[in-house]
Write an enzyme that holds these catalytic residues in place. Structure first.
Site, PDB file in Angstrom:
ATOM      1  N   ARG A 196       9.447   0.514 -14.756  1.00 20.87           N
ATOM      2  CA  ARG A 196       9.639   0.443 -13.313  1.00 20.87           C
ATOM      3  C   ARG A 196       8.338   0.800 -12.600  1.00 20.87           C
ATOM      4  NH1 ARG A 196      13.067   5.953 -11.760  1.00 20.87           N
ATOM      5  NH2 ARG A 196      11.218   7.223 -11.345  1.00 20.87           N
TER       6      ARG A 196
ATOM      7  N   PHE B 222      15.476  -1.393 -11.343  1.00 22.80           N
ATOM      8  CA  PHE B 222      16.578  -2.210 -11.871  1.00 22.80           C
ATOM      9  C   PHE B 222      17.598  -2.545 -10.786  1.00 22.80           C
ATOM     10  CE2 PHE B 222      18.027   2.172 -13.313  1.00 22.80           C
ATOM     11  CZ  PHE B 222      19.028   2.325 -12.366  1.00 22.80           C
TER      12      PHE B 222
ATOM     13  N   ARG C 209     -34.152  29.349 -20.704  1.00 25.78           N
ATOM     14  CA  ARG C 209     -32.857  29.811 -20.198  1.00 25.78           C
ATOM     15  C   ARG C 209     -33.006  31.029 -19.287  1.00 25.78           C
ATOM     16  NH1 ARG C 209     -27.660  29.683 -24.219  1.00 25.78           N
ATOM     17  NH2 ARG C 209     -27.382  27.419 -24.291  1.00 25.78           N
TER      18      ARG C 209
ATOM     19  N   LYS D  40     -26.078  35.421   0.436  1.00 25.82           N
ATOM     20  CA  LYS D  40     -25.502  36.724   0.809  1.00 25.82           C
ATOM     21  C   LYS D  40     -26.405  37.445   1.797  1.00 25.82           C
ATOM     22  CE  LYS D  40     -23.937  41.162  -1.039  1.00 25.82           C
ATOM     23  NZ  LYS D  40     -23.520  41.924  -2.233  1.00 25.82           N
TER      24      LYS D  40
ATOM     25  N   ARG E   5      18.523  -1.644  -2.365  1.00 24.88           N
ATOM     26  CA  ARG E   5      17.764  -2.771  -2.900  1.00 24.88           C
ATOM     27  C   ARG E   5      18.193  -4.107  -2.296  1.00 24.88           C
ATOM     28  NH1 ARG E   5      13.997  -2.443  -6.244  1.00 24.88           N
ATOM     29  NH2 ARG E   5      14.529  -0.261  -6.569  1.00 24.88           N
TER      30      ARG E   5
ATOM     31  N   HIS F  43       0.636  -1.722   7.404  1.00 24.15           N
ATOM     32  CA  HIS F  43       1.334  -0.449   7.201  1.00 24.15           C
ATOM     33  C   HIS F  43       1.535  -0.147   5.713  1.00 24.15           C
ATOM     34  CE1 HIS F  43       1.818  -0.492  11.479  1.00 24.15           C
ATOM     35  NE2 HIS F  43       2.509  -1.613  11.439  1.00 24.15           N
TER      36      HIS F  43
END
Length: 520
Positions: A516, A469, A63, A137, A444, A282
């Site tokens: 939906r 709906f 580590r 840096k 719709r 489209h």
């Protein structure tokens, strides 16, 4: 004093040729640690181990290796700063001129389905990002490389400039280094947020540039495509054709989403549904069909509306063979995407040099993830993809007359399709083929008129699907006047009873899905 290159990489590809060129051609001393040092030693290159350089052993199971003043002092020291140079001399620290570091494979680790929390955590690099950021840096004096893709660029520049690294290249490499560590930290943050279900976390994503597009939605708009390699469209291979535009990709996305309703795989059986083809214009499907084979499905999809198919985008859910390829050459098309093309198909399609062919493997789709991301001015909207499974067993029959077995099949097909049409969405379909599509209207019944007029006489005995709906019974009555025999919609209107009553009066069957599928 000879220049020093520090090399510590997880990805060893290209490492030895780079190190050989730095050492043997340009006279660099090589400084390295762990597995990188071992690879260089096995290649016969002289290497100073970091632990020898610092006088401190690697500890904590590796580590801590490079987190030391003799490493970071050598990287961060300004060559033209007298006080920095005095510090180096006092501490006997050699300047480090080139840093070659790529990081622990965190993304690859978390991609494994069986990865544990501890395994992921151990693949979070600490010393690597620290060295990369330090070198970036101090790019005025230090060159930093974070990917094998950069090695040839560095060596070419050094060969052309007598062994030095041009300042313009050091600055560009520094930018790429900071982008690299930002992307790495983002991947860790996203993963930890997902693991801890931290819904209040900032949306973080670092997506590399795939290519500059031909243009955006219009020729005067510049556009670029950012995509993760191998994920979603980032895994697509363009086999032929002109450069892609923004509209091409948006239409391809719409076509792919639609065709996946019917399975998508190398043999058309993943998941095992039916061969299918989708034509999009489209971002709306104008022709969709299933068939006994890919050529049959393609012909039926085109026949659904050959006028609109002109200049369209096509998605196919199985391998394209010569017969289907010949059908594809029968009219002008912009793009075709499929999981594969046979050599014979490629030969046929080569006659259409401008036709864009994209090969997209199912595995790339699987890696894309569940997020649907869209932009608004100064922000992002992130939602789940609307790709939940269709479950006809959960639907209810609202009318007195239940749908016939054939109507049930047609209603399911139409429902699979309508959620990929822009709202307000209406689809007329029969026998696994779209007959008319109404999209994006402000009411719709307006969409229904467009779909029914497009279907014409074929609407007789067909079904109609609506993504939302029916607020009034007008759409049902219009559908019946064109010969529609069954309708499907989510239900949930305060006036559902009006439409149900109209169905009973006119002899139509009505199914309610309870869900939906608006698409804006």
């Amino acid at each position: 004093m000879a220049p020093v290159a520090l090399l510590s990489v997880s990805d060893k590809s290209g490492l030895v040729p780079l190190a050989e060129a730095l050492h043997r051609t340009h006279g660099y001393q090589l400084l390295s640690s762990g597995g990188t040092a071992k690879v260089l030693e096995q290649a016969g290159l002289p290497v100073t181990r970091v632990s020898e350089h610092t006088g401190a052993p690697e500890i904590l199971g590796g580590r801590v290796k490079t987190l030391h003043p003799r490493v970071h002092g050598g990287i961060l020291a300004k060559r033209g700063d007298a006080s920095h140079q005095a510090d180096l001399e006092q501490q006997n620290i050699a300047p480090i001129d080139v840093v070659v570091v790529n990081l622990y494979p965190f993304r690859e680790t978390i991609a494994r389905p069986d990865v544990t929390w501890d395994q992921a955590i151990e693949n979070i690099d600490i010393g690597g990002p620290a060295m990369v950021r330090a070198a970036a840096k101090n790019h005025a004096d230090v060159a930093v490389l974070t990917s094998p893709d950069q090695y040839d660029r560095l060596l070419t520049a050094m060969a052309e400039s007598g062994g030095s690294v041009p300042s313009e290249l050091r600055r560009q490499l520094a930018l790429e280094a900071f982008q690299h560590t930002a992307s790495y930290d983002t991947a860790i943050s996203r993963w930890m947020a997902d693991q801890t279900a931290a819904e209040d976390s900032p949306w973080l994503e670092a997506v590399p540039l795939r290519q500059t597009l031909r243009y955006g939605e219009n020729p005067h708009q510049k556009a670029r495509w950012f995509s993760h390699p191998k994920q979603g469209w980032g895994g697509a291979i363009q086999l032929q054709g002109k450069e892609l535009s923004t509209n091409n990709l948006l239409d391809l996305e719409a076509a792919l989403a639609t065709v996946r309703e019917f399975g998508y795989g190398a043999d058309g059986s993943a998941p095992a549904l039916q061969p299918a083809a989708v034509v999009v214009k489209h971002t709306n499907p104008c022709g969709v069909a299933i068939g006994a084979s890919i050529p049959a499905a393609l012909t039926r999809a085109l026949d659904a509306d050959r006028v609109s198919a002109f200049g369209g985008i096509i998605a196919i859910n199985g391998v394209v063979e010569a017969t289907a390829a010949r059908e594809l050459t029968s009219l002008f098309l912009e793009c075709v995407v499929a999981p594969g093309f046979t050599p014979e198909a490629r030969e046929v399609l080569a006659a259409k040099a401008n036709l864009r062919l994209l090969e997209l493997a199912p595995q790339a789709i699987d890696l894309a993830g569940p997020d649907h991301v869209r932009s608004i001015l100064g922000g992002l909207l992130v939602q789940d993809l609307d790709d939940q499974a269709i479950t006809p067993a959960d639907w209810t029959v609202a009318s007195q007359r239940p749908p016939t077995p054939q109507e049930k099949q047609d209603l399911e097909f139409a429902w699979r399709l309508v959620r990929h049409v822009r709202s307000n969405a209406i689809v007329v379909a029969k026998d696994g083929q779209s007959l008319g599509v109404g999209a994006g209207q402000m009411n719709r019944v307006g969409s229904a008129r467009i779909a029914l007029e497009a279907a014409g006489d074929k609407a007789q005995g067909a079904v109609l699907a609506s993504d939302g709906f029916f607020p009034f019974d007008d759409t049902v009555r219009l559908a019946a006047s064109h010969g529609i025999t069954a309708v499907i919609h989510p239900g949930g209107s305060m006036r559902d009873s009006d439409s149900i009553k109209a169905c009973d009066e006119l002899g139509l069957a009505m199914q309610l899905t309870g869900r939906r599928h608006f698409l804006h």
